[in-house]
Design a protein around this motif. Structure first.
Motif, PDB file in Angstrom:
ATOM      1  N   MET A   1      -8.689   4.340 -28.890  1.00 27.58           N
ATOM      2  CA  MET A   1      -9.597   5.411 -28.548  1.00 27.58           C
ATOM      3  C   MET A   1      -8.978   6.276 -27.446  1.00 27.58           C
ATOM      4  O   MET A   1      -8.358   5.782 -26.520  1.00 27.58           O
ATOM      5  N   LYS A   2      -9.160   7.582 -27.559  1.00 25.95           N
ATOM      6  CA  LYS A   2      -8.628   8.522 -26.570  1.00 25.95           C
ATOM      7  C   LYS A   2      -9.506   8.524 -25.324  1.00 25.95           C
ATOM      8  O   LYS A   2     -10.725   8.545 -25.419  1.00 25.95           O
ATOM      9  N   HIS A   3      -8.864   8.486 -24.161  1.00 23.87           N
ATOM     10  CA  HIS A   3      -9.576   8.546 -22.890  1.00 23.87           C
ATOM     11  C   HIS A   3      -8.994   9.661 -22.044  1.00 23.87           C
ATOM     12  O   HIS A   3      -7.780   9.836 -21.985  1.00 23.87           O
ATOM     13  N   ILE A   4      -9.879  10.409 -21.382  1.00 27.86           N
ATOM     14  CA  ILE A   4      -9.458  11.441 -20.441  1.00 27.86           C
ATOM     15  C   ILE A   4      -9.811  10.925 -19.054  1.00 27.86           C
ATOM     16  O   ILE A   4     -10.981  10.802 -18.705  1.00 27.86           O
ATOM     17  N   ILE A   5      -8.779  10.599 -18.290  1.00 25.11           N
ATOM     18  CA  ILE A   5      -8.958  10.027 -16.960  1.00 25.11           C
ATOM     19  C   ILE A   5      -8.704  11.115 -15.930  1.00 25.11           C
ATOM     20  O   ILE A   5      -7.656  11.750 -15.927  1.00 25.11           O
ATOM     21  N   SER A   6      -9.667  11.331 -15.052  1.00 27.13           N
ATOM     22  CA  SER A   6      -9.539  12.315 -13.987  1.00 27.13           C
ATOM     23  C   SER A   6      -9.368  11.561 -12.676  1.00 27.13           C
ATOM     24  O   SER A   6     -10.146  10.662 -12.358  1.00 27.13           O
ATOM     25  N   ILE A   7      -8.331  11.936 -11.940  1.00 27.97           N
ATOM     26  CA  ILE A   7      -7.976  11.224 -10.713  1.00 27.97           C
ATOM     27  C   ILE A   7      -7.906  12.211  -9.555  1.00 27.97           C
ATOM     28  O   ILE A   7      -7.269  13.252  -9.658  1.00 27.97           O
ATOM     29  N   LEU A   8      -8.575  11.876  -8.479  1.00 30.02           N
ATOM     30  CA  LEU A   8      -8.463  12.626  -7.237  1.00 30.02           C
ATOM     31  C   LEU A   8      -7.488  11.847  -6.358  1.00 30.02           C
ATOM     32  O   LEU A   8      -7.686  10.649  -6.126  1.00 30.02           O
ATOM     33  N   LEU A   9      -6.395  12.497  -5.915  1.00 26.36           N
ATOM     34  CA  LEU A   9      -5.420  11.782  -5.123  1.00 26.36           C
ATOM     35  C   LEU A   9      -4.901  12.650  -3.994  1.00 26.36           C
ATOM     36  O   LEU A   9      -5.047  13.877  -4.018  1.00 26.36           O
ATOM     37  N   GLU A  10      -4.321  11.990  -3.008  1.00 24.72           N
ATOM     38  CA  GLU A  10      -3.753  12.685  -1.859  1.00 24.72           C
ATOM     39  C   GLU A  10      -2.651  13.623  -2.337  1.00 24.72           C
ATOM     40  O   GLU A  10      -1.848  13.257  -3.194  1.00 24.72           O
ATOM     41  N   ASN A  11      -2.624  14.826  -1.795  1.00 23.10           N
ATOM     42  CA  ASN A  11      -1.597  15.808  -2.133  1.00 23.10           C
ATOM     43  C   ASN A  11      -0.377  15.534  -1.266  1.00 23.10           C
ATOM     44  O   ASN A  11      -0.106  16.247  -0.300  1.00 23.10           O
ATOM     45  N   GLU A  12       0.338  14.478  -1.600  1.00 31.08           N
ATOM     46  CA  GLU A  12       1.480  14.006  -0.809  1.00 31.08           C
ATOM     47  C   GLU A  12       2.693  13.814  -1.718  1.00 31.08           C
ATOM     48  O   GLU A  12       2.542  13.502  -2.892  1.00 31.08           O
ATOM     49  N   PRO A  13       3.901  13.962  -1.157  1.00 31.03           N
ATOM     50  CA  PRO A  13       5.103  13.694  -1.952  1.00 31.03           C
ATOM     51  C   PRO A  13       5.102  12.263  -2.481  1.00 31.03           C
ATOM     52  O   PRO A  13       4.769  11.329  -1.751  1.00 31.03           O
ATOM     53  N   GLY A  14       5.431  12.099  -3.752  1.00 28.23           N
ATOM     54  CA  GLY A  14       5.523  10.774  -4.348  1.00 28.23           C
ATOM     55  C   GLY A  14       4.248  10.272  -4.997  1.00 28.23           C
ATOM     56  O   GLY A  14       4.281   9.277  -5.719  1.00 28.23           O
ATOM     57  N   ALA A  15       3.107  10.916  -4.745  1.00 29.12           N
ATOM     58  CA  ALA A  15       1.840  10.433  -5.316  1.00 29.12           C
ATOM     59  C   ALA A  15       1.871  10.478  -6.846  1.00 29.12           C
ATOM     60  O   ALA A  15       1.498   9.510  -7.510  1.00 29.12           O
ATOM     61  N   LEU A  16       2.319  11.579  -7.398  1.00 33.10           N
ATOM     62  CA  LEU A  16       2.418  11.711  -8.848  1.00 33.10           C
ATOM     63  C   LEU A  16       3.354  10.656  -9.417  1.00 33.10           C
ATOM     64  O   LEU A  16       3.049   9.999 -10.414  1.00 33.10           O
ATOM     65  N   SER A  17       4.466  10.475  -8.771  1.00 32.98           N
ATOM     66  CA  SER A  17       5.459   9.496  -9.213  1.00 32.98           C
ATOM     67  C   SER A  17       4.873   8.084  -9.250  1.00 32.98           C
ATOM     68  O   SER A  17       5.136   7.312 -10.171  1.00 32.98           O
ATOM     69  N   ARG A  18       4.080   7.728  -8.258  1.00 33.87           N
ATOM     70  CA  ARG A  18       3.492   6.389  -8.209  1.00 33.87           C
ATOM     71  C   ARG A  18       2.491   6.182  -9.351  1.00 33.87           C
ATOM     72  O   ARG A  18       2.442   5.110  -9.954  1.00 33.87           O
ATOM     73  N   VAL A  19       1.698   7.211  -9.668  1.00 32.70           N
ATOM     74  CA  VAL A  19       0.737   7.090 -10.773  1.00 32.70           C
ATOM     75  C   VAL A  19       1.475   6.952 -12.095  1.00 32.70           C
ATOM     76  O   VAL A  19       1.176   6.073 -12.901  1.00 32.70           O
ATOM     77  N   VAL A  20       2.463   7.801 -12.324  1.00 34.33           N
ATOM     78  CA  VAL A  20       3.235   7.745 -13.567  1.00 34.33           C
ATOM     79  C   VAL A  20       3.989   6.419 -13.661  1.00 34.33           C
ATOM     80  O   VAL A  20       4.055   5.810 -14.734  1.00 34.33           O
TER      81      VAL A  20
END
Length: 163
Positions: A1-20
């Motif tokens: 099943m398809k899920h759309i996950i919305s995440i609020l995260l700190e706008n800091e270097p590396g945050a995107l990398s850690r989630v991915v």
């Protein structure tokens, strides 16, 4: 099943990398990913589309909530929501094809945003299903290039993703 996950995260270097990295390390696939700053410049909003069972999604959510940069996680598909994706598609449009492509663009409520003697560049927004239907309706030999943003979504009504 398809899920759309919305995440609020700190706008800091590396945050995107850690989630991915979390998705990658556990073998979960990300179908689409969008991220941009919010009205609060210290926070970013990330929207991830992934597929999996309820158990898989529960594991993803638990792992995301453990990340230090993550402030809040919501599965938009659990409730009423609005989702949109933007696509730019460049198609060959010469001779009698021009009128047919223009008609199809109008049917799908797209806009021709650039015109040359031999091509149209079309802007189309909608659900993933609408965008896929437009692509399937075109003669694949006329498609020169496509660019898609990935899904962005927001809950309907008073439900908001805030700190």
């Amino acid at each position: 099943m398809k899920h759309i996950i919305s995440i609020l995260l700190e706008n800091e270097p590396g945050a995107l990398s850690r989630v991915v990295g979390l998705f990658s390390a556990r073998g979960y696939n990300i179908e689409t990913l969008t991220v941009a700053p919010t009205e609060d410049e210290t926070l970013s909003r990330m929207t991830i589309v992934t597929k999996g069972s309820e158990q898989v999604l529960e594991q993803i959510t638990k792992h995301l909530n453990r990340l230090i940069d993550v402030v809040k996680v919501v599965d938009l598909t659990e409730g009423a929501h609005v989702e949109r994706e933007l696509m730019l598609i460049k198609v060959r449009a010469a001779g009698k094809e021009r009128e047919e492509i223009k008609r199809m663009t109008d049917i799908f409520r797209g806009r021709i945003i650039d015109v040359t003697d031999t091509t149209y560049t079309i802007e189309l927004t909608g659900t993933q299903e609408k965008i896929e239907a437009f692509i399937k309706a075109l003669d694949h030999s006329c498609i020169l290039e496509t660019v898609r943003t990935g899904v962005s979504g927001i809950s309907r009504g008073v439900r908001v993703l805030k700190v």
